[in-house]
Design an enzyme around this catalytic site. Structure first.
Site, mmCIF file in Angstrom:
data_model
loop_
_atom_site.group_PDB
_atom_site.id
_atom_site.type_symbol
_atom_site.label_atom_id
_atom_site.label_comp_id
_atom_site.label_asym_id
_atom_site.label_seq_id
_atom_site.Cartn_x
_atom_site.Cartn_y
_atom_site.Cartn_z
ATOM 1 N N CYS A 1 86.204 82.578 39.194
ATOM 2 C CA CYS A 1 85.271 81.685 38.751
ATOM 3 C C CYS A 1 84.150 81.844 38.123
ATOM 4 O O CYS A 1 84.073 81.240 37.159
ATOM 5 C CB CYS A 1 84.991 81.907 40.201
ATOM 6 S SG CYS A 1 84.146 83.198 41.512
ATOM 7 N N HIS B 1 81.101 84.306 45.159
ATOM 8 C CA HIS B 1 81.981 82.720 44.226
ATOM 9 C C HIS B 1 81.057 82.171 43.067
ATOM 10 O O HIS B 1 79.711 82.206 43.538
ATOM 11 C CB HIS B 1 82.241 82.195 45.081
ATOM 12 C CG HIS B 1 83.451 80.887 44.685
ATOM 13 N ND1 HIS B 1 84.499 81.558 43.436
ATOM 14 C CD2 HIS B 1 82.888 79.153 45.132
ATOM 15 C CE1 HIS B 1 85.381 80.442 43.298
ATOM 16 N NE2 HIS B 1 84.358 78.973 44.390
#
Lengths: 348, 583
Positions: free
Chosen positions: A33, A295
């Site tokens: 990510c 994330h």
């Protein structure tokens, strides 16, 4: 997936959907990510996307695979999709990245800023090497590296002014940058952080400065201000701080506000374009509590919409929701979704 | 000089500080909040706003306070610096579901000791009228959200009106309501009533009169706040597009405008004599704009983040009785302006200044009568949890544009636009725009005392320019809108804000004075969301849900002096700041 995609199309409305625009999520290949978020941000930095797509056009018969050709292929595949929304898998790009740099050759969470840095420098190096191949053929000899389109887009100049407190002589040295890394403080704005970046620092005791005029080490004042404002201003918020007592990096979730429109205060007196107006075009957001955990997502502006890219998921969002990514005012919670890299595009 | 770090105590919260008039002290017992102090997380909530009303109460405790915290709305007797707050007995408390209060306003005109009309705006767009004393009254407007579905950003009774009020929304629209009229059961249909640069006014197209009476569309994006001038003639709005616009409320004409240095403008306040407007915004600056001169007078830098609230302190203003101030110097000042290379701009500035500083128009409209204010005090609070106080002195107000510039900047400007060509603000544009700015407000200001001959002269002078300017704008529009038609409106605004740079509506950073605050203190843990000045105190609220009262110098209440043990060591008080201007 299909449901989500059509949902987005519905939300935007077919008559409102910008022509020739594609909103595609990127598949996550195991903690990629950090990569996806930066790629999306760059894809929606117009000049960058245009140059990458142009490169693809010019390099149709390129035999050798590089990170740049992989990037160009990825951008091209998104830009030429028949559908308006969906997902693509940046498999080739990730493979190439892992092959080229051992730092990224694992399934660990990486730092998005490090990746951005690596990507821009690699692309610039590749372009310079290509240029040199051409020029060497004609001029024969070592040529000073020419600026590439990466530099045209991202490069600005800082001027480092040092004033000797003994003889008052000011000496200045210029350095180029592709992005600026700024320290963050609780309850401040990005403008304040930038001013902090350029605040005057006194060099004394063991950090004395060698003055050429005095021919000795002297106390001095130093500051760094922006002399040439880049076309695309990338600002990295230093949210990961090494804590000695913990022996690891910790996240500073401070609330740092960033406006949609920005001008700089910290420019030098001789700056060549001091009043440049910038518009926020993309933000890479870090979610979670540590540099190697959590994330990354990105929010980007495309035409009149704000979109949120979370790997393969794309959502439309309201501009007013951007404040959710400013950070937290209480120090108790560390688990924030906070702006990490800001991309400001010059309005010209 | 007052903003320098105070050693290690930089992040400490200040409980007292010194200004030139003395020491302000936090009255810890006069703190208002919810009655039960639980852990309250201000995150993600609507800002805490504070409204006051003074009732003609014989007991001498006529002050009432209203504030919102999260989904709750409180109404208390406000005892100020005199007595400790009794939080156990709110006169009224309301808890809302699904929609939260965002702002409120008392009707000063109709208030009596046993009845007040309090307007409350909500996150989902609704408006409620309640009487927190009688408690019988409760009327809802925009209940079905047929008029506007976006958050209410500001609500105010129209000055002098017992029943009309103005409500602004995130949608960029403002509505005039009459509390006695119904809102109708269908969405209103509008027809254009008035239109001008960046705004339009619409009326409701129905047979029977209904709410809203008018709809104002102003700028791009949210209208963050608006304020009526104390003289009641004007209303000033600040929007997310970075513009402050002043309208003549009754004629609905644009009387002037200003653009932030960058980013949205969040707050606005008028000086007590209606001559100056101060704004705060996302550029971390406070900006002072003169209505008479239609120009930015100065900016103030002191906050470390966005400025949420600005407020003039009418009790700390210097007044002089002598009206015969000498303005003759101003022309000379302008002759030495570094702008001299742009002849037309120069001329326009001179003309406007001369006409506007003429004694007729600068008469004080202060309630105190004939006195003329020579120095203004205002305060600002922001997302940086800081309170700043600013002094606006006569020498600052009379300083012409570009006066203080450093020589390097002057020379840069003098050699034309070439070094700044990247900004795409050709000097031609500056000039034409400048004249428009002066022309529009000028017509409306003619009623405020400018001599007729000057008005006419000015009008003829600008007419030609205005045509040219309109022509110019059309061309701009055409050029820009070729690509996509529906982006037309946005592009024009963007274009505007670039074009305005370097004009009196948005001077370059070096073109006007950059003030430093008199005082700049961290006074809370959370973002500050409200600031109100009273005769004996200053009231500030923060996002956490606390309303703080600071006693003015010498106004510490007797009751509190005995009970409050203000830590005597708290801070090394600063010497009174001598001046607050940074040159």
């Amino acid at each position: 997936m299909g449901a989500n995609a059509s949902q987005l199309e519905k939300e935007i409305g077919s008559d409102q959907f910008p022509a020739n625009e594609h909103y595609f999520g990127l598949v996550n290949f195991g903690n990629t990510c950090y990569c996806n978020s930066v790629l999306q941000a760059l894809f929606f930095c117009k000049p960058f996307r245009e140059k990458v797509l142009q490169y693809k056009q010019q390099q149709k018969n390129q035999k050798r695979e590089t990170l740049l050709t992989c990037l160009a292929d990825l951008f091209h595949s998104i830009a030429t999709q028949k559908k308006k929304v969906g997902t693509v898998a940046p498999k080739k790009f990730i493979q190439r990245l892992r092959k080229e740099n051992e730092l990224f050759d694992n399934y660990m969470q990486q730092d998005a800023h490090e990746f951005l840095n690596y990507l821009l420098n690699t692309v610039a190096d590749l372009l310079q090497a290509e240029k040199q191949v051409k020029t060497r053929a004609s001029t024969n000899g070592t040529v000073k590296p020419e600026p590439t389109w990466v530099h045209d887009i991202f490069q600005g100049t800082l001027t480092n002014e040092t004033r000797c407190l003994n003889c008052e002589t000011v000496s200045s040295k210029d350095e180029d940058f592709l992005d600026l890394s700024v320290d963050v403080e609780q309850n401040t704005s990005i403008s304040h952080c930038l001013r902090g970046f350029s605040s005057t620092e006194t060099l004394s005791s063991e950090y004395k400065y060698y003055c050429e005029v005095c021919c000795s080490k002297q106390e001095a004042q130093k500051r760094m201000r922006v002399k040439k404002l880049p076309n695309l201003l990338a600002l990295h918020l230093k949210r990961f701080k090494y804590m000695e007592q913990l022996n690891r990096h910790t996240k500073l979730s401070y609330r740092v506000v960033f406006p949609l429109e920005l001008r700089l205060f910290n420019k030098s007196d001789d700056a060549c374009n001091p009043d440049r107006m910038y518009d926020l075009t993309a933000v890479v957001v870090h979610c979670g509590n540590g540099p190697n955990r959590g994330h990354y997502i990105s929010i980007v502006k495309s035409h009149r919409f704000w979109l949120l890219f979370d790997d393969d998921i794309v959502d439309k969002m309201e501009a007013s929701s951007i404040e959710e990514f400013f950070g937290l005012t209480s120090d108790v919670q560390k688990n924030s979704e906070s702006g990490y890299i800001l991309f400001y595009q010059s309005r010209e | 000089m007052a903003t320098q770090n105070e050693g290690g105590g930089k992040d400490e919260i200040k409980t007292q500080f010194m200004t030139r008039e003395g020491i302000y002290k936090l009255m810890t017992l006069s703190e208002y909040s919810r009655p039960t102090r639980g852990a309250f997380n201000g995150q993600g909530n609507t800002p805490v706003k504070v409204s006051f009303i003074t009732l003609n109460d014989q007991s001498g405790t006529g002050d009432r306070i209203c504030f919102n915290i999260g989904k709750e709305l409180y109404f208390y007797v406000y005892k100020g610096v005199r007595k400790a707050a009794d939080l156990t007995k709110p006169i009224d408390k309301r808890v809302y579901k699904g929609t939260f209060p965002t702002c409120h306003d008392f009707n000063q005109l109709t208030a009596t000791t046993d009845s007040v009309m309090l307007l409350v705006g909500f996150t989902a767009g609704q408006v409620q009228l309640i009487d927190p004393i009688k408690k019988e009254l409760s009327k809802l407007y925009n209940e079905e959200r047929l008029i506007d579905r976006s958050k209410v950003t500001c609500i105010k009774w129209i000055p002098g009106s017992p029943n009309q009020f103005l409500v602004s929304h995130v949608s960029g629209q403002m509505y005039v309501y009459n509390e006695e009229l119904p809102c109708g059961t269908t969405s209103p249909h509008y027809q254009l009533f008035k239109q001008g640069d960046g705004f339009s006014v619409h009326t409701c197209k129905t047979k029977s009169t209904r709410n809203p009476l008018y709809r104002w569309l102003v700028g791009e994006g949210s209208i963050n706040e608006f304020a009526f001038s104390p003289c009641t003639k004007y209303v000033a709005t600040v929007s997310q597009d970075g513009f402050m616009r002043v309208f003549d409320y009754n004629s609905m004409e644009l009387a002037g405008m200003m653009k932030s240095y960058f980013g949205g403008l969040l707050c606005v306040c008028w000086s007590p004599d209606s001559k100056y407007i101060v704004t705060g915004g996302e550029d971390d600056l406070v900006t002072v704009w003169s209505l008479n001169e239609r120009r930015v007078v100065c900016r103030g830098q002191g906050h470390k983040s966005w400025v949420n609230v600005v407020a003039f302190d009418r009790y700390t203003t210097s007044v002089c009785d002598n009206e015969m101030l000498d303005f003759s110097g101003s022309d000379d000042d302008f002759n030495h302006m570094p702008h001299a290379n742009t002849g037309l701009l120069h001329e326009a500035l001179r003309t406007s200044t001369r006409s506007n500083t003429s004694r007729g128009s600068s008469k004080s409209i202060d309630s105190k009568g004939v006195n003329m204010i020579t120095s203004y005090r205002f305060g600002s609070v922001g997302q940086d949890t800081m309170l700043c106080l600013w002094d606006l002195t006569e020498d600052i107000l009379r300083m012409p544009v570009g006066r203080h510039r450093t020589s390097t900047v002057v020379s840069q400007n003098a050699c034309g636009v070439s070094p700044k060509s990247n900004n795409s603000v050709p000097s031609q544009n500056c000039v034409t725009n400048m004249t428009l700015d002066n022309a529009v407000p000028h017509h409306s200001s003619s009623s405020s005392g400018v001599t007729t001959s000057l008005t006419q002269k000015f009008a003829t002078f600008t007419l030609g320019d205005r045509k040219e300017k309109d022509h110019d704008r059309k061309e701009h529009k055409r050029n820009f809108s070729l690509g996509s038609k529906n982006n037309d409106k946005v592009i024009r605004t963007i274009d505007d804000s670039l074009r305005l740079l370097g004009t009196p509506s948005c001077p370059r950073l070096d073109d006007v004075l950059l003030l430093e605050p008199l005082v700049c203190k961290k006074v809370a843990h959370e973002r500050l969301t409200a600031l109100v000045f009273h005769e004996d105190c200053m009231v500030a609220a923060c996002q956490e849900g606390y309303v703080y009262t600071w006693a003015r110098p010498g106004k510490v209440g007797l009751a509190q002096q005995h009970t409050v043990t203000t830590p005597p060591q708290t801070l090394p008080c600063q010497p009174p700041a001598l001046g607050s201007t940074a040159l």
